[in-house]
Design a protein around this motif. Structure first.
Motif, short mmCIF file in Angstrom:
data_model
loop_
_atom_site.label_atom_id
_atom_site.label_comp_id
_atom_site.label_asym_id
_atom_site.label_seq_id
_atom_site.Cartn_x
_atom_site.Cartn_y
_atom_site.Cartn_z
N LYS A 1 62.19 -106.67 -30.53
CA LYS A 1 62.67 -106.36 -31.87
C LYS A 1 63.89 -107.20 -32.19
N SER B 1 66.62 -110.10 -27.51
CA SER B 1 66.94 -109.77 -26.13
C SER B 1 67.30 -108.30 -25.95
N SER B 2 67.64 -107.61 -27.02
CA SER B 2 67.93 -106.18 -26.94
C SER B 2 67.18 -105.46 -28.05
N ILE B 3 66.81 -104.22 -27.77
CA ILE B 3 66.19 -103.40 -28.82
C ILE B 3 67.20 -103.19 -29.95
N LEU C 1 67.49 -101.18 -33.88
CA LEU C 1 66.84 -100.14 -34.67
C LEU C 1 67.55 -99.93 -36.00
N TYR D 1 70.71 -101.84 -28.27
CA TYR D 1 70.81 -101.53 -26.84
C TYR D 1 71.49 -102.66 -26.08
N GLY E 1 73.06 -101.77 -23.07
CA GLY E 1 72.22 -100.98 -22.19
C GLY E 1 72.03 -99.57 -22.71
N PHE E 2 72.88 -99.15 -23.63
CA PHE E 2 72.82 -97.82 -24.21
C PHE E 2 72.81 -97.96 -25.73
N PRO E 3 72.14 -97.07 -26.44
CA PRO E 3 72.10 -97.20 -27.91
C PRO E 3 73.48 -96.99 -28.51
N ARG E 4 73.92 -97.96 -29.27
CA ARG E 4 75.23 -97.88 -29.92
C ARG E 4 75.15 -98.52 -31.29
N GLY F 1 79.74 -92.87 -22.45
CA GLY F 1 79.02 -91.66 -22.09
C GLY F 1 78.30 -91.00 -23.24
N MET G 1 75.73 -91.62 -26.89
CA MET G 1 74.80 -92.49 -27.60
C MET G 1 75.08 -92.30 -29.08
N PHE H 1 73.79 -93.43 -33.08
CA PHE H 1 72.64 -93.99 -33.79
C PHE H 1 72.57 -93.36 -35.19
#
Lengths: 175, 444
Positions: B190, B209-211, B213, B229, B232-235, B254, B256, B258
């Motif tokens: 994406k 390279s990263s999802i 959204l 991502y 590595g974590f949704p931000r 710690g 997420m 979105f």
């Protein structure tokens, strides 16, 4: 290097064919593409196969690295608790690993809701592992919502395997 | 009788479906806008090639007329009479209109135009004529810009025509930010992309390279909020459109974050924050950096969207046991549930006009895009498919774009649009698969 970088290194070291996408740590292992049948040559690395109780492959395949959920639920089933108990025992004797629990949803839901639902599932697994003696600072969670299914059909058979929480090992416990 | 009056029954028909307080049906007449078995007859119009006032303008003169025609016909409210049927040829912008020739082919609106090009500048002029009344409709208008912006000038002509005939604001000179997708369902790649509302001029804003959204424009279109991502974590990140530079909106280790959206002032951002498995709605003041929590329950609370006046927020919550829509004051406070039908409701988005809320509904294994009034009344489902989700409003609040994904191993998402009467369902042209559209405001 953060947890994920280390996780990627661990994954890469064990040569999981399906894990070449950095967004997708838990796609390998039992049931997924690149599962047991796709892991030829790994044993030759000398790091241990699914019959070696200390190996990552044992954790992933023999114990099972994932638990499954009912539609729109994040409650752990008896089977899920059994799997997680096995994971916790293994982690309690293999303390060099930290873990990231990935929560996933099937495609039957809106994107944002499924992100939140995946987080609930990851958190349910995380809390159970902690209740089994895993130090909280060894466990992180991430939700992929419906972004990373392992099965691609649009029937309940696939959906039931996509509604999952996957425990992914990474190096550097408690770092 | 003017074109405005001619088209009014058509608009009233759309409004009547909501029981809106529409002006009374005025009259029917020679323009013959007819509603037959629920199908509205679109208004026939002609757009001859614009007149090239010098040689360098020839291509633009033809292309601009084509884009104007495509914009109008694409609404479903108008039908183009092809040039092969034209009797009159327009060879001079100032020549008198041969009304009889246009009446003979039943053209009810005629758009004429001219383009001149010199150096790094083109000038586009147009006039709109009501053929049956034999009059020009409004003043002629002129737009000037660079040759590269010719499509925008065409959209501005079409917006002016649309506004004069319907009495509504236009929406053609606008952009859509979306997620461009590639690859198989279990390894989808994406990246963010932005395009004109009609799919032209695609520009990719991130690599895959990263999802990424659910991008959302700021009220002026200068910034885009999205979830990535990359860590590595949704931000949530905010991108400056001009420089294509992004920064994290609010780092909270710690957690997420979105589902962000700007408030109408472009300063406040509402979003979801997940911690310990629980997702609530927060608001961030991007000027001061202060953050406030708007919901506090063990339920999933997400997909917040401001009312256009900034006073209220509509969002989804499963506090009742299933996903439903709620409205709360923008400062937080007791929410009231507005969705009451069978099924699950999510992704509410307040219309820029303030009158309606669009949403995704899941019911009996199908997904729908629907609209309801902000008190929850007059719910209407506009679409139905295996998976429709994520509505976004055109700047005039008359058209909704959304994601439609097909089932199975080869399932792919695409962008579709539909008008708020449920008519004119169309696939939006994109290079590949696409999801999560968000419409910009009308460009300046």
């Amino acid at each position: 290097m953060g947890h994920l970088g280390k996780a990627l290194l661990v994954v890469a070291a064990f040569g999981l064919a399906a894990c070449n996408n950095p967004d997708r740590f838990g796609a390998g292992g039992a049931g997924g593409p690149g599962g047991p049948g796709g892991m030829g040559g790994i044993d030759s690395s000398g790091l241990g196969g699914p019959n070696d109780p200390q190996s990552v492959a044992y954790f992933q395949q023999t114990l099972g690295d994932r638990v499954f959920f009912a539609v729109d639920q994040s409650t752990l089933s008896d089977a899920a608790r059994g799997t997680l108990s096995g994971q916790a025992q293994w982690l309690n004797s293999n303390t060099q690993y930290a873990i990231i629990v990935e929560g996933h949803a099937d495609e039957q839901g809106t994107r944002e809701y499924n992100l939140a639902l995946g987080a609930r599932r990851a958190s349910a697994a995380q809390n159970f592992l902690i209740s089994q003696g895993i130090a909280p600072n060894r466990v992180r969670t991430v939700s992929y919502g419906k972004e990373r299914p392992v099965e691609v059909c649009s029937t309940e058979e696939c959906y039931s395997r996509n509604r999952r929480a996957v425990t992914v090992l990474s190096a550097g416990a408690g770092s | 009788m003017t074109l405005m009056k001619a088209l009014r029954p058509l608009l009233i028909a759309a409004l009547a479906l909501f029981g809106a307080t529409a002006p009374a049906f005025t009259q029917s007449g020679p323009l013959r806008i007819e509603i037959t078995e629920g199908v509205i007859e679109p208004l026939p119009f002609a757009v001859p090639d614009f007149v090239a006032e010098n040689g360098a303008a020839a291509d633009h003169a033809r292309n601009i007329a084509r884009v104007v025609a495509a914009d109008l016909a694409g609404t479903g409210l108008f039908r183009e009479i092809p040039s092969s049927a034209h009797i009159s040829r327009v060879s001079s912008f100032d020549a008198p209109v041969a009304y009889g020739d246009w009446r003979a082919i039943n053209a009810q609106a005629l758009i004429t135009g001219a383009v001149s090009a010199s150096g790094d500048r083109i000038v586009v002029k147009f006039r709109l004529f009501d053929i049956f009344s034999g009059q020009q409709m409004g003043e002629g208008l002129q737009f000037a810009g660079t040759p590269q912006s010719w499509r925008r000038m065409a959209h501005k002509v079409a917006d002016a025509v649309y506004s004069r005939i319907t009495g509504e604001g236009g929406y053609f000179d606008s952009r859509v930010v979306f997620v461009s997708e590639a690859g198989p369902k279990n390894a989808r790649q994406k990246r963010l992309a932005v395009m004109d509302y009609d799919g032209a001029n695609v520009q990719y804003l991130t690599d895959s390279s990263s999802i990424v959204l659910a991008p959302r424009f700021s009220p002026t279109g200068d910034r885009i909020l999205y979830t990535s991502y990359v860590s590595g974590f949704p931000r949530i990140y905010v991108m400056d459109v001009a420089s294509v530079q992004s920064r994290a909106l609010d780092e909270q280790p710690g957690t997420m974050t979105f589902a962000p959206r700007f408030g109408p002032d472009g300063r406040m951002v509402v979003f979801s924050l997940e911690q310990g498995g629980n997702t609530d709605i927060y608001m961030l003041d991007t000027s001061s950096g202060s953050r406030s929590r708007l919901t506090n329950s063990p339920a999933i609370e997400t997909a917040p969207s401001f009312s256009p006046d900034g006073r209220q927020i509509v969002f989804e919550s499963d506090r009742s046991g299933t996903q439903q829509l709620y409205i709360m004051p923008a400062g937080g406070g007791e929410p009231r549930r507005i969705s009451n039908g069978a099924g699950r409701y999510g992704t509410p988005v307040w219309s820029p006009r303030g009158d309606l809320i669009a949403f995704t509904k899941q019911h009996q294994g199908r997904f729908h895009i629907g609209v309801m009034r902000s008190d929850g009344s007059e719910e209407r489902l506009l679409t139905s498919s295996f998976l429709d989700e994520g509505p976004t409003w055109a700047p005039n609040g008359r058209v909704i774009m959304f994601t439609r994904e097909t089932a199975g191993e080869g399932g792919q998402p695409a962008l579709f649009s539909v008008d708020i009467s449920g008519r004119n369902l169309r696939r939006v042209t994109t290079e590949g698969s696409a999801s999560d559209p968000a419409w910009s405001p009308l460009l300046p």
